[in-house]
Write a protein that holds these residues in place. Structure first.
Motif, short mmCIF file in Angstrom:
data_model
loop_
_atom_site.label_atom_id
_atom_site.label_comp_id
_atom_site.label_asym_id
_atom_site.label_seq_id
_atom_site.Cartn_x
_atom_site.Cartn_y
_atom_site.Cartn_z
N GLU A 118 -66.85 2.40 -18.23
CA GLU A 118 -67.91 3.29 -17.73
C GLU A 118 -67.33 4.61 -17.23
O GLU A 118 -67.94 5.66 -17.36
CB GLU A 118 -68.71 2.60 -16.63
CG GLU A 118 -69.59 1.47 -17.10
CD GLU A 118 -70.62 1.92 -18.13
OE1 GLU A 118 -71.10 3.08 -18.04
OE2 GLU A 118 -70.94 1.12 -19.03
N LEU A 119 -66.14 4.53 -16.65
CA LEU A 119 -65.47 5.76 -16.21
C LEU A 119 -65.17 6.65 -17.41
O LEU A 119 -65.40 7.87 -17.37
CB LEU A 119 -64.17 5.39 -15.47
CG LEU A 119 -63.40 6.55 -14.84
CD1 LEU A 119 -64.19 7.14 -13.67
CD2 LEU A 119 -62.03 6.06 -14.36
N ARG A 120 -64.68 6.06 -18.48
CA ARG A 120 -64.41 6.82 -19.70
C ARG A 120 -65.70 7.43 -20.26
O ARG A 120 -65.73 8.59 -20.68
CB ARG A 120 -63.78 5.91 -20.75
CG ARG A 120 -63.53 6.60 -22.09
CD ARG A 120 -62.34 7.50 -21.96
NE ARG A 120 -62.28 8.52 -22.97
CZ ARG A 120 -61.19 8.82 -23.66
NH1 ARG A 120 -60.09 8.10 -23.49
NH2 ARG A 120 -61.18 9.80 -24.51
N THR A 121 -66.77 6.64 -20.25
CA THR A 121 -68.06 7.13 -20.75
C THR A 121 -68.53 8.32 -19.93
O THR A 121 -69.04 9.31 -20.48
CB THR A 121 -69.09 5.99 -20.71
OG1 THR A 121 -68.65 4.92 -21.55
CG2 THR A 121 -70.45 6.47 -21.19
N MET A 122 -68.39 8.24 -18.60
CA MET A 122 -68.81 9.33 -17.73
C MET A 122 -68.00 10.59 -18.00
O MET A 122 -68.54 11.69 -18.13
CB MET A 122 -68.65 8.92 -16.27
CG MET A 122 -69.08 9.97 -15.26
SD MET A 122 -68.23 9.82 -13.66
CE MET A 122 -66.65 10.59 -14.05
N LEU A 123 -66.67 10.44 -18.09
CA LEU A 123 -65.81 11.60 -18.32
C LEU A 123 -66.08 12.24 -19.68
O LEU A 123 -66.11 13.47 -19.81
CB LEU A 123 -64.35 11.18 -18.20
CG LEU A 123 -63.89 10.77 -16.79
CD1 LEU A 123 -62.54 10.05 -16.85
CD2 LEU A 123 -63.80 11.99 -15.87
N ASP A 124 -66.29 11.41 -20.69
CA ASP A 124 -66.61 11.94 -22.01
C ASP A 124 -67.94 12.69 -22.00
O ASP A 124 -68.10 13.73 -22.65
CB ASP A 124 -66.68 10.81 -23.04
CG ASP A 124 -65.29 10.28 -23.42
OD1 ASP A 124 -64.29 10.93 -23.07
OD2 ASP A 124 -65.23 9.21 -24.05
N ASP A 169 -59.64 17.82 -20.93
CA ASP A 169 -58.94 16.71 -21.57
C ASP A 169 -57.81 16.20 -20.69
O ASP A 169 -57.57 14.99 -20.60
CB ASP A 169 -58.40 17.15 -22.93
CG ASP A 169 -59.51 17.43 -23.94
OD1 ASP A 169 -60.64 16.96 -23.73
OD2 ASP A 169 -59.22 18.11 -24.94
N ARG A 170 -57.12 17.11 -20.05
CA ARG A 170 -56.02 16.73 -19.16
C ARG A 170 -56.55 15.97 -17.95
O ARG A 170 -55.98 14.96 -17.52
CB ARG A 170 -55.27 17.99 -18.73
CG ARG A 170 -53.86 17.76 -18.23
CD ARG A 170 -53.00 19.02 -18.33
NE ARG A 170 -53.69 20.20 -17.84
CZ ARG A 170 -54.00 21.26 -18.60
NH1 ARG A 170 -53.72 21.27 -19.89
NH2 ARG A 170 -54.61 22.31 -18.07
N LEU A 171 -57.65 16.46 -17.38
CA LEU A 171 -58.29 15.78 -16.25
C LEU A 171 -58.69 14.35 -16.65
O LEU A 171 -58.44 13.39 -15.91
CB LEU A 171 -59.51 16.58 -15.79
CG LEU A 171 -60.35 16.06 -14.63
CD1 LEU A 171 -61.04 17.23 -13.91
CD2 LEU A 171 -61.43 15.08 -15.10
N THR A 172 -59.30 14.21 -17.83
CA THR A 172 -59.73 12.90 -18.31
C THR A 172 -58.54 11.97 -18.48
O THR A 172 -58.57 10.80 -18.04
CB THR A 172 -60.48 13.04 -19.64
OG1 THR A 172 -61.67 13.82 -19.44
CG2 THR A 172 -60.86 11.68 -20.22
#
Length: 303
Positions: free
Chosen positions: A152-158, A104-107
């Protein structure tokens, strides 16, 4: 057999022209590999020699060069670096993180950088992402379309975080279904790299159809997820990773799903050929290259 013989009996001039083009693409890949090795050397804590060996850099650069052989070196460089950054995230989440709080911190840190924030001095992942962000933000198209990359970055991290959760559940014998697993294909980080490419290209025809291209890319991403899994099953077992073959009774179930996905992808790409043919070819080449590449190897080096 006859088609193979036919290709061998083609005129010498045709073969020389074909080999010359392949040589040109390989030269693009060689230049890309050197650049990736230099970036990895700049972040030694982010890219340990095992599994980030020279072959991984070469494999990434080769895949990008063969996927878009018409692109210039600047475009290829940005795509190569975006892929390498995705590999770093994958390694940190899948193999280095010990708690969900770390992920979560990385995201949170990565999304702050994507919004233009400056990473901490000891945040190598964030500093590498800041390099990518700054280069992408310098392109005029970013003002309008940068939000697509951020989403898309958020989608990938999730998706990577979700797979980490699944791996914890797997220890208790609880696994996702194949449909759930495919819905999480953004953890492969294919579409997010494609969006980087399309924004960085700053091409009006491409950007006018960005939503349709992203939808087609998501379909390609699902195909690549499964093609990758067919090749990496033994490694995934050793590394404790999930794999589609763990979710179905037989390998043939995954192979059938790939066939269905490819058929639908063809329909999407056929439609895109009338509006943005170069990018439709780009996505088709991703499928073709990966299908050939994963028949005998994958990207990762030995741990």
């Amino acid at each position: 057999m006859s088609s193979g013989l036919g290709s061998r009996s083609a005129g010498g001039g045709d073969q020389m022209a074909l080999a010359a083009e392949q040589g040109r693409i390989c030269a693009l890949a060689a230049k890309g590999q050197r650049d990736l090795a230099e970036r990895a050397a700049a972040y030694p804590d982010l890219f340990p020699a095992r599994p980030f060996d020279p072959a991984l850099f070469g494999n990434v650069a080769m895949a990008i060069a063969f996927g878009a052989p018409w692109a210039d070196l600047d475009q290829l460089r940005v795509m190569n670096r975006a892929v390498l950054w995705g590999f770093a995230v994958d390694w940190l989440v899948d193999h280095e993180a010990r708690t969900r709080a770390e992920i979560d911190r990385l995201t949170e840190n990565c999304l702050a950088v994507a919004d233009g924030g400056r990473p901490a001095a000891d945040d190598s992942l964030g500093r590498f992402l800041a390099e990518l962000h700054d280069e992408l933000a310098a392109v005029p198209a970013y003002a309008t379309h940068g939000v697509v990359w951020r989403n898309e970055l958020r989608t990938m991290l999730d998706a990577m975080a979700r797979e980490w959760d699944w791996k914890q559940d797997a220890a208790a014998g609880v696994l996702p279904t194949l449909d759930e697993y495919l819905a999480n294909a953004p953890n492969l980080a294919c579409t997010v790299v494609n969006v980087v490419h399309w924004i960085h290209s700053d091409d009006a025809a491409t950007l006018a159809h960005l939503d349709a291209l992203v939808a087609a890319s998501d379909q390609v991403q699902r195909i690549l997820r499964l093609v990758n899994d067919l090749a990496s099953y033994e490694r995934d077992k050793r590394w404790g990773d999930l794999n589609a073959l763990m979710l179905v009774p037989e390998r043939a179930d995954v192979e059938r799903r790939i066939s269905d996905l490819v058929a639908y992808a063809r329909e999407l790409l056929d439609g895109l050929h009338t509006t943005c043919p170069v990018q439709a070819d780009y996505l088709a080449r991703q499928i073709g290259f990966s299908t050939g590449f994963y028949r005998s190897t994958d990207f990762w080096g030995v741990v």
